[in-house]
Design a protein around this motif. Structure first.
Motif, PDB file in Angstrom:
ATOM      1  N   ARG A  16       0.819  -1.167  -0.081  1.00 15.01           N
ATOM      2  CA  ARG A  16      -0.008  -0.039   0.029  1.00 15.01           C
ATOM      3  C   ARG A  16       0.753   1.284   0.070  1.00 15.01           C
ATOM      4  NH1 ARG A  16      -3.867   1.081   4.721  1.00 15.01           N
ATOM      5  NH2 ARG A  16      -2.287   2.194   5.633  1.00 15.01           N
ATOM      6  N   PRO A  17       1.781   1.274   0.725  1.00 18.09           N
ATOM      7  CA  PRO A  17       2.672   2.604   0.767  1.00 18.09           C
ATOM      8  C   PRO A  17       3.210   2.979  -0.625  1.00 18.09           C
ATOM      9  CG  PRO A  17       3.422   1.237   2.752  1.00 18.09           C
ATOM     10  CD  PRO A  17       2.407   0.551   1.813  1.00 18.09           C
ATOM     11  N   LEU A  68     -12.613   5.975   6.136  1.00 21.27           N
ATOM     12  CA  LEU A  68     -12.465   5.096   5.142  1.00 21.27           C
ATOM     13  C   LEU A  68     -12.888   3.739   5.577  1.00 21.27           C
ATOM     14  CD1 LEU A  68     -12.459   4.590   1.875  1.00 21.27           C
ATOM     15  CD2 LEU A  68      -9.932   4.330   2.438  1.00 21.27           C
ATOM     16  N   ALA A  69     -12.141   3.394   6.671  1.00 22.37           N
ATOM     17  CA  ALA A  69     -12.462   2.157   6.985  1.00 22.37           C
ATOM     18  C   ALA A  69     -13.983   1.748   7.714  1.00 22.37           C
ATOM     19  CB  ALA A  69     -11.421   1.875   8.442  1.00 22.37           C
ATOM     20  N   LEU A  70     -14.490   2.951   7.941  1.00 18.67           N
ATOM     21  CA  LEU A  70     -15.640   2.669   8.557  1.00 18.67           C
ATOM     22  C   LEU A  70     -16.753   2.688   7.277  1.00 18.67           C
ATOM     23  CD1 LEU A  70     -15.794   5.049  11.613  1.00 18.67           C
ATOM     24  CD2 LEU A  70     -15.640   2.536  11.560  1.00 18.67           C
ATOM     25  N   LEU A  71     -16.627   3.009   6.450  1.00 15.77           N
ATOM     26  CA  LEU A  71     -17.680   3.169   5.184  1.00 15.77           C
ATOM     27  C   LEU A  71     -18.029   1.855   4.778  1.00 15.77           C
ATOM     28  CD1 LEU A  71     -15.879   5.811   2.579  1.00 15.77           C
ATOM     29  CD2 LEU A  71     -17.900   6.089   4.645  1.00 15.77           C
ATOM     30  N   PRO A  72     -17.480   0.746   4.794  1.00 17.88           N
ATOM     31  CA  PRO A  72     -17.963  -0.653   4.393  1.00 17.88           C
ATOM     32  C   PRO A  72     -19.010  -1.171   5.523  1.00 17.88           C
ATOM     33  CG  PRO A  72     -15.582  -0.889   4.113  1.00 17.88           C
ATOM     34  CD  PRO A  72     -16.031   0.432   4.881  1.00 17.88           C
ATOM     35  N   SER A  73     -19.040  -0.583   6.777  1.00 18.25           N
ATOM     36  CA  SER A  73     -19.715  -0.752   7.632  1.00 18.25           C
ATOM     37  C   SER A  73     -21.308  -0.369   7.572  1.00 18.25           C
ATOM     38  CB  SER A  73     -19.419  -0.378   9.155  1.00 18.25           C
ATOM     39  OG  SER A  73     -19.745   1.107   9.285  1.00 18.25           O
ATOM     40  N   LEU A  74     -22.214  -0.761   8.313  1.00 22.40           N
ATOM     41  CA  LEU A  74     -23.677  -0.080   8.199  1.00 22.40           C
ATOM     42  C   LEU A  74     -23.820   1.059   8.874  1.00 22.40           C
ATOM     43  CD1 LEU A  74     -25.761  -3.778   8.437  1.00 22.40           C
ATOM     44  CD2 LEU A  74     -25.112  -2.196   6.590  1.00 22.40           C
ATOM     45  N   LEU A  75     -22.672   1.589   9.458  1.00 28.42           N
ATOM     46  CA  LEU A  75     -22.974   2.834  10.269  1.00 28.42           C
ATOM     47  C   LEU A  75     -23.303   4.098   9.538  1.00 28.42           C
ATOM     48  CD1 LEU A  75     -19.603   2.612  12.687  1.00 28.42           C
ATOM     49  CD2 LEU A  75     -22.176   1.894  13.191  1.00 28.42           C
ATOM     50  N   VAL A 111     -15.881   2.561  -1.583  1.00 29.22           N
ATOM     51  CA  VAL A 111     -15.511   1.361  -0.979  1.00 29.22           C
ATOM     52  C   VAL A 111     -14.730   0.608  -2.079  1.00 29.22           C
ATOM     53  CG1 VAL A 111     -16.220  -0.836   0.268  1.00 29.22           C
ATOM     54  CG2 VAL A 111     -17.068   1.303   1.094  1.00 29.22           C
ATOM     55  N   SER A 112     -15.517   0.382  -3.422  1.00 29.22           N
ATOM     56  CA  SER A 112     -14.952  -0.331  -4.542  1.00 29.22           C
ATOM     57  C   SER A 112     -13.566   0.251  -5.026  1.00 29.22           C
ATOM     58  CB  SER A 112     -16.036  -0.240  -5.654  1.00 29.22           C
ATOM     59  OG  SER A 112     -15.356  -0.860  -6.597  1.00 29.22           O
ATOM     60  N   ARG A 113     -13.506   1.505  -4.973  1.00 29.49           N
ATOM     61  CA  ARG A 113     -12.095   2.347  -5.315  1.00 29.49           C
ATOM     62  C   ARG A 113     -11.163   1.900  -4.212  1.00 29.49           C
ATOM     63  NH1 ARG A 113     -11.602   6.400  -8.933  1.00 29.49           N
ATOM     64  NH2 ARG A 113     -13.489   5.131  -9.798  1.00 29.49           N
ATOM     65  N   ALA A 114     -11.494   2.041  -3.056  1.00 33.99           N
ATOM     66  CA  ALA A 114     -10.351   1.854  -2.105  1.00 33.99           C
ATOM     67  C   ALA A 114      -9.745   0.520  -1.974  1.00 33.99           C
ATOM     68  CB  ALA A 114     -11.007   2.086  -0.529  1.00 33.99           C
ATOM     69  N   HIS A 115     -10.742  -0.539  -2.392  1.00 33.57           N
ATOM     70  CA  HIS A 115     -10.380  -2.041  -2.552  1.00 33.57           C
ATOM     71  C   HIS A 115      -9.512  -2.105  -3.703  1.00 33.57           C
ATOM     72  CE1 HIS A 115     -12.231  -4.323   0.563  1.00 33.57           C
ATOM     73  NE2 HIS A 115     -13.438  -3.593   0.202  1.00 33.57           N
ATOM     74  N   LEU A 119      -6.520   0.169  -0.336  1.00 38.39           N
ATOM     75  CA  LEU A 119      -6.424   0.886   0.807  1.00 38.39           C
ATOM     76  C   LEU A 119      -7.034   0.266   2.021  1.00 38.39           C
ATOM     77  CD1 LEU A 119      -7.575   4.228  -0.739  1.00 38.39           C
ATOM     78  CD2 LEU A 119      -5.223   3.568  -0.112  1.00 38.39           C
ATOM     79  N   PHE A 120      -7.576  -0.929   2.004  1.00 40.05           N
ATOM     80  CA  PHE A 120      -8.185  -1.864   3.143  1.00 40.05           C
ATOM     81  C   PHE A 120      -7.171  -2.846   3.407  1.00 40.05           C
ATOM     82  CE2 PHE A 120     -12.229  -0.235   1.383  1.00 40.05           C
ATOM     83  CZ  PHE A 120     -12.753   0.369   2.241  1.00 40.05           C
ATOM     84  N   LEU A 121      -6.907  -2.875   4.667  1.00 40.07           N
ATOM     85  CA  LEU A 121      -5.804  -3.924   4.978  1.00 40.07           C
ATOM     86  C   LEU A 121      -6.326  -5.368   5.167  1.00 40.07           C
ATOM     87  CD1 LEU A 121      -4.064  -2.077   8.162  1.00 40.07           C
ATOM     88  CD2 LEU A 121      -3.300  -2.372   5.586  1.00 40.07           C
TER      89      LEU A 121
END
Length: 121
Positions: A16-17, A68-75, A111-115, A119-121
């Motif tokens: 990622r870096p 960003l890490a919270l975006l895939p959640s239902l929050l 979320v899709s672009r981050a994947h 960007l997600f671990l």
């Protein structure tokens, strides 16, 4: 030195870096980065991470990465704000900034672009 960084990163499977690197560094990595040819599978993943980032893309800040890490959640935004102990307006501002930096307009696209960018671990 960039080639040495790629070699050291291979030992811990770090990718990622390199995608978050500046445009000149990404260009060198896409061109092979001065490492051995043919590329190792790790070097291919580094190049792929660099290729998914537009040349003029700005990196996400640490706080934007947290949101960003919270975006895939239902929050929803108020629940995220409560979780992060910040105001709802702060979360909404960070979400807008994430969308702009990723070049998207919806949560699903972000979320899709981050994947795609790893960007997600």
């Amino acid at each position: 030195s960039l080639a040495a960084a790629v070699v050291r990163a291979r030992g811990v499977d770090l990718v990622r870096p390199f995608g978050d690197a500046g445009p000149r560094s990404r260009a060198v990595l896409l061109a092979g980065g001065g490492t051995s040819t043919p590329r190792s599978p790790h070097e291919e993943r580094v190049a792929a991470a660099c290729a998914t980032v537009p040349a003029d893309a700005a990196p996400l800040s640490e706080r934007e990465m947290v949101v960003l890490a919270l975006l895939p959640s239902l929050l929803n935004a108020p629940a995220m704000a409560e979780e992060l102990i910040v105001s709802v307006n702060t979360v909404k501002t960070q979400i807008r900034s994430i969308y702009a930096k990723l070049g998207v307009s919806t949560r699903r696209e972000a979320v899709s672009r981050a994947h795609e960018r790893g960007l997600f671990l």
